[in-house]
Design a protein around this motif. Structure first.
Motif, PDB file in Angstrom:
ATOM      1  N   SER A   1       0.714   5.808  -0.953  1.00 38.48           N
ATOM      2  CA  SER A   1      -0.155   6.958  -1.265  1.00 38.48           C
ATOM      3  C   SER A   1       0.573   8.054  -2.005  1.00 38.48           C
ATOM      4  CB  SER A   1      -0.720   7.557   0.026  1.00 38.48           C
ATOM      5  OG  SER A   1      -1.522   6.628   0.680  1.00 38.48           O
TER       6      SER A   1
ATOM      7  N   ARG B   1      -4.651   6.535  -2.689  1.00 35.31           N
ATOM      8  CA  ARG B   1      -3.966   5.437  -1.999  1.00 35.31           C
ATOM      9  C   ARG B   1      -4.141   4.192  -2.840  1.00 35.31           C
ATOM     10  NH1 ARG B   1      -4.967   2.998   4.073  1.00 35.31           N
ATOM     11  NH2 ARG B   1      -2.903   2.032   4.262  1.00 35.31           N
TER      12      ARG B   1
ATOM     13  N   PHE C   1       1.710  10.340   3.267  1.00 33.49           N
ATOM     14  CA  PHE C   1       1.854  10.186   1.824  1.00 33.49           C
ATOM     15  C   PHE C   1       3.279   9.831   1.471  1.00 33.49           C
ATOM     16  CE2 PHE C   1      -2.177  11.204  -0.048  1.00 33.49           C
ATOM     17  CZ  PHE C   1      -2.845  11.750   1.022  1.00 33.49           C
ATOM     18  N   ASP C   2       3.419   8.897   0.564  1.00 33.73           N
ATOM     19  CA  ASP C   2       4.756   8.503   0.129  1.00 33.73           C
ATOM     20  C   ASP C   2       5.302   9.470  -0.905  1.00 33.73           C
ATOM     21  OD1 ASP C   2       3.055   5.655   0.525  1.00 33.73           O
ATOM     22  OD2 ASP C   2       5.029   5.804   1.498  1.00 33.73           O
TER      23      ASP C   2
ATOM     24  N   ARG D   1      -7.328   9.596  10.861  1.00 32.20           N
ATOM     25  CA  ARG D   1      -6.244   8.740  10.333  1.00 32.20           C
ATOM     26  C   ARG D   1      -6.055   7.575  11.280  1.00 32.20           C
ATOM     27  NH1 ARG D   1      -4.379  10.705   5.502  1.00 32.20           N
ATOM     28  NH2 ARG D   1      -4.728  12.936   5.348  1.00 32.20           N
TER      29      ARG D   1
ATOM     30  N   VAL E   1      -9.058  -0.724  -1.251  1.00 32.06           N
ATOM     31  CA  VAL E   1      -8.618   0.359  -0.369  1.00 32.06           C
ATOM     32  C   VAL E   1      -9.849   1.062   0.186  1.00 32.06           C
ATOM     33  CG1 VAL E   1      -7.302   2.495  -0.206  1.00 32.06           C
ATOM     34  CG2 VAL E   1      -6.581   0.714  -1.813  1.00 32.06           C
TER      35      VAL E   1
ATOM     36  N   GLY F   1      -7.509   1.213  -5.806  1.00 31.47           N
ATOM     37  CA  GLY F   1      -7.133   2.542  -5.330  1.00 31.47           C
ATOM     38  C   GLY F   1      -8.340   3.285  -4.790  1.00 31.47           C
TER      39      GLY F   1
ATOM     40  N   SER G   1       0.837  -1.200   0.000  1.00 34.54           N
ATOM     41  CA  SER G   1       0.000   0.000   0.000  1.00 34.54           C
ATOM     42  C   SER G   1       0.874   1.254   0.000  1.00 34.54           C
ATOM     43  CB  SER G   1      -0.875  -0.010   1.253  1.00 34.54           C
ATOM     44  OG  SER G   1      -1.280   1.276   1.566  1.00 34.54           O
TER      45      SER G   1
ATOM     46  N   VAL H   1      -7.872   5.998   4.432  1.00 30.29           N
ATOM     47  CA  VAL H   1      -6.733   6.845   4.081  1.00 30.29           C
ATOM     48  C   VAL H   1      -5.502   6.298   4.786  1.00 30.29           C
ATOM     49  CG1 VAL H   1      -8.062   8.957   3.701  1.00 30.29           C
ATOM     50  CG2 VAL H   1      -7.284   8.408   6.012  1.00 30.29           C
ATOM     51  N   ASN H   2      -4.358   6.702   4.308  1.00 34.30           N
ATOM     52  CA  ASN H   2      -3.103   6.270   4.906  1.00 34.30           C
ATOM     53  C   ASN H   2      -2.725   7.215   6.038  1.00 34.30           C
ATOM     54  OD1 ASN H   2      -0.847   4.735   5.196  1.00 34.30           O
ATOM     55  ND2 ASN H   2      -0.323   4.792   3.025  1.00 34.30           N
TER      56      ASN H   2
ATOM     57  N   ASP I   1      -3.323  -0.110  -3.414  1.00 30.84           N
ATOM     58  CA  ASP I   1      -2.993  -1.371  -2.745  1.00 30.84           C
ATOM     59  C   ASP I   1      -3.378  -2.508  -3.676  1.00 30.84           C
ATOM     60  OD1 ASP I   1      -2.244  -3.247  -0.872  1.00 30.84           O
ATOM     61  OD2 ASP I   1      -3.420  -2.369   0.750  1.00 30.84           O
TER      62      ASP I   1
END
Lengths: 274, 572, 174
Positions: free
Chosen positions: B7, B56, B69-70, B560, B62, B36, B5, B65-66, B58
């Motif tokens: 984001s 997001r 964020f990546d 979150r 999904v 997503g 996963s 929310v994560n 995966d």
């Protein structure tokens, strides 16, 4: 005398609780006569109303009815007619119900010009709540809520109906029920939104309205489809003139139906597929 | 959530195409075999304002929310302060930004993320009518190893309307982005491994569309409504499709008209629905009361926004529970249901419609902006074979003895539909006797109040009333869009935790709930509103232990998983 | 509705008009009777009930005469029911929930008087002898009914003409 459905058959077994001498009795009578003249099947009538003395009328008529909430009769009727165009839809209410809280719906119902009949029993007072000024009351009528009177120019339903796009605009008088029957027949035969304002005196809170008998006169012997002429008629109207002010063949709104595609729900669901 | 996963957030203003980029990316990842969840945020301008898209991904559905964020792809820095709360970044995050956009804003300077500048201006010049957002998309695709082939199909779908030239230019720009040299950073995502079954039927759908689909499948054929953010898409999706199915949508002049119109249509025998948000729901309450009192079935979908009053129209909050439960004057029992997520919105709206029709009452479907306006890739939803039709009276009553509101075993009385001969009645908001004649008599009032309550309480709602997962003496109770975040928090905690995500809020299944809480030692009620609305509601039925905890935080930011985890740990 | 008596061309038309007028009158008296009963004015209601019973004879007679005929359908607006006259006429709107039996009788008498005017005119101006004869017979019936009403009037106090005062304020039922 061999009418299959007699006027009496359109009256339900529930006895009106209107005050003896109330003009609404004549409206009920005229309406049942009009329905009998047109021989509309009772089970095909949807009679919608708001709140007020006038709005009690659906219970007194042998048909399907809905006594709804204050000012929203036209909205409910529009939904019913849209979903069930096969029904004959009649809406009734008073001047407060129709022109105050219901004012916005009045304008848009005229605009849509859906095929239905709207009767407003106008007694220039809020009868149900014991006598306050309504939008059609004269500015200097003294009452407990507005001791100086409303001090406002009365609402002009005929003018607003014309400006909003109604295609049949008329005024009747409960003291002339025969003429009212004719008016209602013509209103119901008219394809589109038929607005009939019926002057209907309130015995209890406006006893002076007994004088209307001398003041009401036939102002519009013939209808016109010329909106400018209609506007002139309305401009010169003293508020007591009866007859059909305006009648025209205008586009009647109903729900559009997509006749091209034969779609089913599975096809709609398939739209989401990746 | 699995380890695959991740984001991505994309921000940009005025025509930079951040949202389009996000939609293409979502679609492309879907084609590659991923799931997503996409939602967006914007400034107050109708067009040209600042825009952000949050996705997001995966390899399974999904829902939540994560926690951070990546990737953040910032096409410019315009008003990024507006979104920064919604884009939590961590040490491993990478911010890709335009080196020509000026200094990195102060709000981001403190971040520990890695920053990678890209000279979009120069790159864009190498392609005629090239756009920075497409180059950015290519760059992202390359970093996460998303093949161009997957993007190509999406380009046609999403940019199709703009014409072949735009598609070609975009494709070029994407390819350019994919081959652009980048500085050495530690990328959060090395590669994508997909485990999706081939040919598995999946959908790309928003929550609003899902509500609409559920309604159509349950037989709704008439809608009257007034546009309002964030519910308008339900109406716009339904309008042409209702027509295709022989029904239709009437645009009303206001919400007062909407509710009364659907009552009229339902009275006429057609399953009817309207959709609105908080301010509109407030206007509809009197009409809702009329539907309840006259026992006319209608569905009202409420897509909650930040409240109260005009509030925050474009943001989500779960603060309309109180008005849905208690908004009507008088004793007015009715149904309140809430979908848990986008996929669940299909079935829950279907269920709500069926219940409203069967029980001849109002069903308020409490959706929210997070579910309504997010787009997700989900497995195709198959709706169960639930009953949806209303009990109608077809027998003729020539003696005029039809009793519309007669007291029956299950308190539901057959309803005659206009057009049926010898079955006439006049519906009324006034209290009435069993025949429907207005009555102020105590006997009639007591009887009819009981009827309207009994019909809801006697009904067997089955197992749909909540989604219950896990087991343990710690129980997390939640509803609506918070459910996904709570579920993920439970997963993170790696303990035996039972999660009860309520779908049926009214009538509250007290007995069933109390049973589920029987062996609990720690109970948490988690919701996204300031007033602890669910917490108080559950307490009012004495269904919670005295020491139950409340985690209640208002919108506009989504809950979150990490903050839920932190709260729970604090209480332990 | 018109104050000008129209020209009747056939017996059928005459009977149709007469029937329409009498039934209309019956309907209104029915409404008044029930309305007054709803408002707990049993005395006035009883008056209307009595008049209706007498009126029924008249209606039955017309139906008897018409049994072998096919009567034309008269649209409601063509019925010879004149109403909009100056204020001293006792019209339906003059009913009041506190009305006395004397006032009720005055109201019904006025209706009968208008029928009499119609029949009288047709008995002289009707197009054929048959019409004139029938109209004359119906007029006789009407006069009899009027006499019955007047006799009933004598039974009540002639000064019982004023509305009593209701000391209670109005209600607001909705």
């Amino acid at each position: 005398m061999t009418l299959p459905i007699k006027p009496k058959a359109y009256k339900s077994e529930i006895k009106p609780v209107w005050c003896p001498g109330c003009g609404h009795f004549s409206v009920l009578s005229a309406l049942t006569k009009a329905l009998a003249y047109l021989q509309i099947p009772k089970h095909k009538i949807g009679f919608i109303s708001g709140i007020g003395c006038s709005s009690r009328i659906p219970a007194y008529v042998n048909s399907y009815g809905f006594h709804g909430i204050h000012g929203r009769g036209l909205a409910m009727a529009s939904g019913l007619k849209a979903a069930r165009p096969d029904l004959h839809v009649i809406v009734a209410g008073g001047d407060g119900d129709g022109f105050s809280i219901g004012g916005n719906h009045f304008i848009h119902a005229c605009r849509r010009n859906m095929d239905m009949l709207y009767i407003v029993m106008d007694n220039q007072v809020y009868g149900m709540t014991k006598g306050q000024a309504s939008p059609t009351t004269d500015p200097d009528w003294v009452n407990k809520l507005t001791p100086h009177g409303s001090q406002l120019r009365p609402f002009e339903p005929l003018g607003i109906a014309l400006a909003s796009g109604a295609s049949f605009i008329a005024r009747g008088f409960s003291g002339d029920p025969s003429a009212m029957s004719k008016l209602l027949v013509e209103a119901m035969e008219h394809p589109g939104f038929s607005f009939v304002q019926v002057l209907s005196p309130c015995k209890t809170f406006r006893p002076e309205q007994v004088q209307w008998k001398q003041q009401v006169h036939t102002a519009f012997a013939e209808s016109t489809d010329d909106p400018i002429l209609a506007a002139q008629r309305i401009h010169g109207d003293d508020g007591m003139g009866t007859g059909i002010v305006y009648q025209n063949q205008l586009p009647v709104w109903s729900l559009p139906h997509d006749t091209h595609e034969d779609t089913d729900i599975d096809a709609i669901e398939a739209e989401f597929l990746l | 959530m699995s380890i695959s996963s991740f984001s991505i957030a994309i921000t940009g203003a005025g025509g930079s195409g951040a949202v389009t980029t996000g939609l293409i990316l979502l679609e492309s990842m879907a084609h590659y075999g991923f799931y997503g969840l996409l939602n967006r945020s914007s400034g107050p301008q109708i067009r040209g304002g600042e825009s952000a898209v949050f996705i997001r991904f995966d390899d399974q559905e999904v829902l939540s929310v994560n926690n951070h964020f990546d990737y953040l792809l910032a096409l410019d820095w315009f008003n990024i302060e507006r979104f920064i709360d919604e884009i939590p970044l961590g040490q491993s995050s990478v911010v890709i930004y335009d080196s020509n956009a000026g200094a990195i804003p102060e709000v981001l300077q403190k971040s520990q993320a890695q920053f990678m500048p890209i000279d979009f201006k120069t790159l864009v010049k190498t392609i005629h009518k090239g756009r920075a957002n497409m180059i950015g998309l290519g760059l992202l695709a390359n970093t996460i190893s998303l093949p161009f082939a997957s993007i190509e199909t999406s380009l046609n779908k999403i940019l199709g309307r703009k014409g072949a030239e735009v598609i070609n230019t975009s494709a070029q720009a994407i390819r350019l982005g994919m081959t652009t040299q980048q500085e050495a950073v530690s990328w959060p995502v090395r590669s994508l491994a997909t485990h999706i079954e081939a040919n598995k039927a999946r959908w790309s759908i928003t929550g609003n569309e899902a509500c609409g689909l559920g309604a159509l499948k349950a037989g709704v054929r008439f809608v009257a409504a007034y546009p309002i953010t964030p519910a308008t898409e339900i109406l716009e999706w339904l309008s042409p499709r209702l027509e295709k199915l022989g029904g239709g949508l009437l645009q009303a002049e206001d919400e007062l008209a909407s509710i009364n119109m659907i009552i009229g249509a339902s009275f006429g025998g057609v399953a009817s629905l309207t959709a609105t948000s908080g301010p509109g729901l407030s206007l509809m309450l009197e009409g809702i009361g009329l539907a309840i009192a006259s026992e006319t079935p209608v569905v009202v979908v409420n897509v909650s926004r930040g409240g109260p009053s005009t509030g925050i129209p474009t943001k989500s909050e779960q603060s309309d529970l109180n008005i849905a439960l208690y908004g009507c004057h008088g004793d007015a029992p009715h149904l309140v249901l809430a979908p848990l997520n986008i996929a669940d919105a299909v079935n829950t709206t279907f269920w709500a419609t069926g219940l409203a029709e069967q029980l001849q009452t109002v069903a308020i479907v409490l959706c929210d902006q997070f579910i309504g306006q997010s787009r997700a890739i989900i497995d195709q939803v198959v709706v169960p074979q639930w009953e949806t039709s209303r009990v109608t009276e077809k027998k003729e009553h020539p003696q005029n003895d039809y009793q519309r509101y007669k007291i029956t075993e299950n308190a539901v009385s057959p309803m005659s539909i206009p057009g049926t001969p010898n079955c006439l009645f006049t519906a009324d908001g006034l209290e009435h006797n069993s025949k429907g004649t207005p009555s102020s008599m105590s006997q009639d009032h007591i009887e009819q109040l009981k009827k309207r309550q009994d019909k809801l309480l006697k009904f067997d709602y089955g197992t749909q009333w909540a989604k219950i997962s896990g087991s343990g003496t710690m129980v997390l109770i939640t509803w609506g869009s918070s459910s996904a975040m709570v579920q993920e928090a439970a997963h993170t905690l790696k303990q035996d935790i039972k999660v009860i995500a309520l779908r049926l809020l009214m009538p509250l299944p007290v007995e069933a709930l109390v049973k589920e809480l029987r062996n609990s030692k720690k109970v948490f009620v988690i919701e996204q509103n300031q007033g602890q609305q669910l917490f108080h509601y559950l307490h009012s039925y004495q269904s919670l232990p005295v020491d139950a905890h409340s985690f209640a935080r208002s919108g506009p930011l989504p809950l979150r998983p990490a903050e839920i985890v932190a709260f729970i740990k604090e209480q332990l | 509705m018109s104050n000008t008596p129209l020209t009747i061309h056939s017996i059928e038309q005459l009977l149709a008009q007469a029937h329409a007028m009498k039934c209309e009158s019956d309907d209104r008296l029915h409404d008044l009777e029930h309305s007054l009963r709803e408002h707990h004015n049993a005395k006035a209601a009883a008056v209307f009930l009595q008049i209706r019973a007498w009126l029924k004879h008249s209606i039955n007679d017309i139906e008897q005469r018409a049994s072998a005929m096919t009567l034309p359908v008269i649209p409601p607006w063509d019925a010879q029911w004149s109403c909009a006259e100056p204020a001293d006429c006792a019209c339906m709107e003059q009913a009041h929930y506190l009305m006395s039996p004397q006032q009720a009788l005055k109201l019904t008498l006025y209706n009968e008087q208008r029928f009499a005017v119609f029949f009288d005119h047709q008995s002289q101006q009707g197009a054929t002898p048959a019409i004139r004869q029938t109209a004359k017979e119906l007029l006789t019936q009407d006069k009899k009914l009027m006499a019955q009403i007047q006799a009933l009037q004598d039974k009540f106090d002639p000064d019982d003409d004023c509305k009593q005062d209701d000391f209670d304020p109005p209600n607001t039922p909705e």
